[in-house]
Design an enzyme around this catalytic site. Structure first.
Site, PDB file in Angstrom:
ATOM      1  N   ARG A 157      14.721  -1.593   2.035  1.00  0.00           N
ATOM      2  CA  ARG A 157      14.725  -2.262   3.341  1.00  0.00           C
ATOM      3  C   ARG A 157      15.621  -3.496   3.302  1.00  0.00           C
ATOM      4  NH1 ARG A 157       9.113  -1.092   4.572  1.00  0.00           N
ATOM      5  NH2 ARG A 157       8.652   0.690   3.257  1.00  0.00           N
ATOM      6  N   ARG A 216       5.245  10.233   2.232  1.00  0.00           N
ATOM      7  CA  ARG A 216       6.514  10.081   2.955  1.00  0.00           C
ATOM      8  C   ARG A 216       7.680  10.444   2.044  1.00  0.00           C
ATOM      9  NH1 ARG A 216       6.243   4.185   5.796  1.00  0.00           N
ATOM     10  NH2 ARG A 216       6.510   3.363   3.694  1.00  0.00           N
ATOM     11  N   ARG A 266       0.836  -1.212   0.000  1.00  0.00           N
ATOM     12  CA  ARG A 266       0.000   0.000   0.000  1.00  0.00           C
ATOM     13  C   ARG A 266       0.866   1.255   0.000  1.00  0.00           C
ATOM     14  NH1 ARG A 266      -2.329   0.781   5.937  1.00  0.00           N
ATOM     15  NH2 ARG A 266      -0.659  -0.162   7.106  1.00  0.00           N
ATOM     16  N   ASP A 292       8.289   2.988   8.723  1.00  0.00           N
ATOM     17  CA  ASP A 292       7.037   2.258   8.931  1.00  0.00           C
ATOM     18  C   ASP A 292       6.517   2.398  10.354  1.00  0.00           C
ATOM     19  OD1 ASP A 292       6.934   1.594   6.330  1.00  0.00           O
ATOM     20  OD2 ASP A 292       6.833  -0.566   6.611  1.00  0.00           O
ATOM     21  N   GLY A 343      -4.712  -2.142   0.188  1.00  0.00           N
ATOM     22  CA  GLY A 343      -3.811  -1.079  -0.257  1.00  0.00           C
ATOM     23  C   GLY A 343      -4.116   0.282   0.346  1.00  0.00           C
ATOM     24  N   ASP A 362      11.461  -6.418   6.976  1.00  0.00           N
ATOM     25  CA  ASP A 362      10.885  -5.559   5.928  1.00  0.00           C
ATOM     26  C   ASP A 362      10.636  -4.150   6.454  1.00  0.00           C
ATOM     27  OD1 ASP A 362       8.960  -7.256   7.404  1.00  0.00           O
ATOM     28  OD2 ASP A 362       7.456  -6.016   6.438  1.00  0.00           O
ATOM     29  N   ASN A 363      10.817  -3.950   7.755  1.00  0.00           N
ATOM     30  CA  ASN A 363      10.654  -2.613   8.327  1.00  0.00           C
ATOM     31  C   ASN A 363      11.991  -2.022   8.778  1.00  0.00           C
ATOM     32  OD1 ASN A 363       7.901  -2.673   7.889  1.00  0.00           O
ATOM     33  ND2 ASN A 363       7.421  -3.424   9.937  1.00  0.00           N
TER      34      ASN A 363
HETATM   35  P1  AMP Z   1       3.617  -3.657   7.980  1.00  0.00           P
HETATM   36  O1  AMP Z   1       3.374  -4.616   9.107  1.00  0.00           O
HETATM   37  O2  AMP Z   1       2.729  -2.445   8.002  1.00  0.00           O
HETATM   38  O3  AMP Z   1       5.045  -3.290   7.823  1.00  0.00           O
HETATM   39  O4  AMP Z   1       3.170  -4.422   6.656  1.00  0.00           O
HETATM   40  C1  AMP Z   1       3.660  -5.674   6.261  1.00  0.00           C
HETATM   41  C2  AMP Z   1       3.311  -5.938   4.828  1.00  0.00           C
HETATM   42  O5  AMP Z   1       1.903  -5.907   4.651  1.00  0.00           O
HETATM   43  C3  AMP Z   1       3.882  -4.954   3.839  1.00  0.00           C
HETATM   44  O6  AMP Z   1       4.230  -5.650   2.670  1.00  0.00           O
HETATM   45  C4  AMP Z   1       2.726  -4.021   3.582  1.00  0.00           C
HETATM   46  O7  AMP Z   1       2.812  -3.391   2.327  1.00  0.00           O
HETATM   47  C5  AMP Z   1       1.550  -4.964   3.654  1.00  0.00           C
HETATM   48  N1  AMP Z   1       0.324  -4.267   4.053  1.00  0.00           N
HETATM   49  C6  AMP Z   1      -0.018  -3.780   5.253  1.00  0.00           C
HETATM   50  N2  AMP Z   1      -1.228  -3.209   5.243  1.00  0.00           N
HETATM   51  C7  AMP Z   1      -1.696  -3.340   3.974  1.00  0.00           C
HETATM   52  C8  AMP Z   1      -2.887  -2.952   3.310  1.00  0.00           C
HETATM   53  N3  AMP Z   1      -3.881  -2.319   3.932  1.00  0.00           N
HETATM   54  N4  AMP Z   1      -2.988  -3.261   1.991  1.00  0.00           N
HETATM   55  C9  AMP Z   1      -2.024  -3.902   1.342  1.00  0.00           C
HETATM   56  N5  AMP Z   1      -0.877  -4.294   1.909  1.00  0.00           N
HETATM   57  C10 AMP Z   1      -0.709  -4.026   3.205  1.00  0.00           C
HETATM   58 MG    MG Z   2       6.170  -2.385   6.639  1.00  0.00          MG
END
Ligand code: AMP
Ligand code: MG
Length: 526
Positions: free
Chosen positions: A199, A192, A103, A279, A135, A269-270
């Site tokens: 990452r 951002r 997203r 993130d 997304g 990934d963060n």
């Molecule tokens: P995060 O825990 O926020 O770092 O997200 C982990 C993964 O989930 C990343 O690949 C994000 O892009 C994906 N992600 C989180 N929220 C959404 C969302 N609402 N729609 C699509 N992908 C998401």
């Molecule tokens: Mg993330």
């Protein structure tokens, strides 16, 4: 708008061949072209003048209709081709495969005053990496990201920045507590800004697929643009690169520990390859100084990402990055050396950082004991971290420690205790012990009380984004009142200044916020 976006940097990397938003595995490509989703009724909630300035955007431009359209994803600037990046990651200790910008959509890059910035919208719709999700992002989490990333910058912590916060006019369904009660919330988009959003997981994905060619292209690209001091593109160069990433990561985590920031989801990934805080999800700020605390309810059981573990987890993540780039090095020993250095440097830098919080300029052998004992005391009696360290600056080295149960010696810091009634018996004895050592230690320093306070006030912030503060801003914004967002945004621009009018934010967390959702308990739902 004069703003010129282009794709020159990223063009050097292999792109996905198809241009659509279909969810799929994307191989041998670092990113996929993708268009942001148009929104119903974009509305600017706030923008950061300082960040606009970094990009060469004037005040007039930032309040224009074009700005609104571009940074809500409704209009694409000429010469730019928005894209979402491919990455993988280790989530809560386990390899999760392809994740990617589910997203986040990069609009392109801006060059201004010899600095290049990648511009990214978070919450602008589906991408090939959206997996099962939509997304989108909601107002609540977008306010949290917007306010916190700018607050962190002003605290002096390396971080991605935020340019703008917009409402989309669309509704987004979220099950905030993951308890089977989904509800509609207001959709939002944050823009951002960072030199790069790469990452650790960006490298892991290619390594996991045995795609050494793309891995090397990406590492070379990263070195060329973000670690230009490294000239070799061989084993030596890659070791230097890893060493540099490790050093930056450590510096970032030390700063988190200094200000009491808990990231909450330190998955690979963060983790930014530039050592930036990235993130902002279920993060939180330490109120009671508790090394075991994490705000993330998704992590409540194992508390993998608790405050005190952050330096170790960063090292664990570096280990995963080392595995990922290993095919370019093929020798374990130099990488192990980097881990050892991390551990040694951590001890040194942590002690130095804590000394600075205590106003100590000399280095003494027993300082680590002084620091450990203080941390023990802070844990024993629930003590507000920010207030304690800030007010410790008012402590005098002439303080006389009483023999009996007289609490006067704690006057300077007493406001920081959540349960002052507990300051008796053994607990009080521990505090008296510690304060007497601290007084002795201060007496060996040459600074006067006033000089020491000035120094301490530059490392012990007066204002941080306490968990409940963000929630107060969110509750008001939900009703269309953005004045608290504005107030907190301005307050946190000068976190080390006294700001007498803002005294109400220099206070312990109110009791109602102790267990309120959004204040001390946050899920990954955003
Ligand atoms: P995060 O825990 O926020 O770092 O997200 C982990 C993964 O989930 C990343 O690949 C994000 O892009 C994906 N992600 C989180 N929220 C959404 C969302 N609402 N729609 C699509 N992908 C998401
Ligand atoms: Mg993330």
């Amino acid at each position: 708008m004069k703003l010129q976006l282009n794709d020159t940097f990223v063009n050097e990397l292999p792109a996905d061949e198809v241009m659509d938003n279909t969810r799929r595995q994307v191989v041998r490509a670092c990113y996929s072209f993708v268009k942001p989703t148009k929104t119903k009724a974009p509305q600017l909630v706030h923008y950061a003048k300082e960040v606009a300035h970094l990009l060469g955007i004037t005040e007039e431009e930032a309040t224009s209709n074009e700005f609104l359209k571009v940074f809500s994803g409704n209009e694409i600037l000429p010469n730019s081709t928005p894209y979402a990046m491919c990455y993988g990651g280790h989530q809560f200790g386990h390899w999760a495969g392809q994740l990617g910008d589910g997203r986040a959509i990069n609009l392109g890059e801006v060059e201004h005053n010899n600095q290049r910035w990648a511009i990214q919208l978070k919450g602008a719709g589906e991408t090939p990496y959206s997996r099962t999700a939509d997304g989108l992002a909601v107002l609540r989490s977008s306010i949290r990201e917007y306010l916190c990333s700018e607050a962190m910058h002003h605290l002096g912590v390396p971080t991605t920045r935020a340019l703008s916060l917009m409402l989309t006019g669309d509704k987004v369904m979220r099950d905030m507590l993951y308890d089977g009660n989904p509800a509609y919330e207001k959709g939002a988009v944050v823009c951002r800004v960072a030199p790069s959003f790469l990452r650790f997981g960006s490298y892991e994905i290619f390594s996991s697929r045995g795609d050494k060619k793309t891995l090397k292209q990406l590492v070379d690209y990263t070195i060329q643009h973000f670690y230009p001091e490294i000239t070799a593109r061989d084993k030596e160069g890659y070791i230097q690169f890893f060493n540099a990433v490790s050093a930056r990561t450590l510096d970032m985590v030390i700063e988190w520990q200094r200000v009491g920031f808990v990231h909450g989801v330190m998955n690979t990934d963060n983790m930014s390859i530039l050592g930036l805080t990235i993130d902002y999800g279920p993060y939180g700020w330490l109120e009671g100084y508790d090394k075991k605390w994490t705000p993330n309810t998704t992590d409540a059981q194992h508390k993998r990402y608790q405050f005190g573990q952050q330096p170790n987890i960063a090292l664990w993540n570096l280990l995963k990055l080392a595995n990922a780039i290993y095919p370019l090095i093929e020798e374990a020993e130099p990488l192990e050396q980097v881990f050892n250095e991390y551990k040694v440097d951590f001890e040194k830098k942590y002690a130095q950082m804590m000394r600075s919080k205590l106003g100590l300029t000399l280095k003494e052998e027993e300082d680590s004991q002084l620091i450990n004992q203080l941390e023990e005391n802070l844990r024993r009696t629930e003590t507000d971290m920010t207030i304690f360290f800030r007010n410790l600056g008012n402590f005098s080295k002439e303080t006389i420690l009483p023999e009996k149960d007289d609490l006067q010696f704690l006057d300077a810091v007493k406001e920081a205790f959540y349960k002052p009634d507990e300051l008796k018996g053994e607990v009080l004895w521990f505090w008296r012990e510690w304060m007497s050592k601290y007084v002795e230690r201060l007496k060996r320093e040459s600074l006067t009380d006033a000089e020491r306070k000035l120094k301490m006030d530059t490392v012990n912030p007066k204002y941080v984004l306490r968990n409940y503060m963000a929630q107060v801003a969110i509750d008001a914004a939900d009703k269309g009142d953005y004045s608290v967002v504005e107030e907190l945004f301005n307050l946190l621009k000068q976190p080390y200044d006294e700001q007498p009018d803002a005294q109400k934010w220099f206070a312990k967390r109110p009791e109602w916020a102790r267990t309120k959702v959004g204040c001390s308990m946050l899920s990954c739902s955003s």
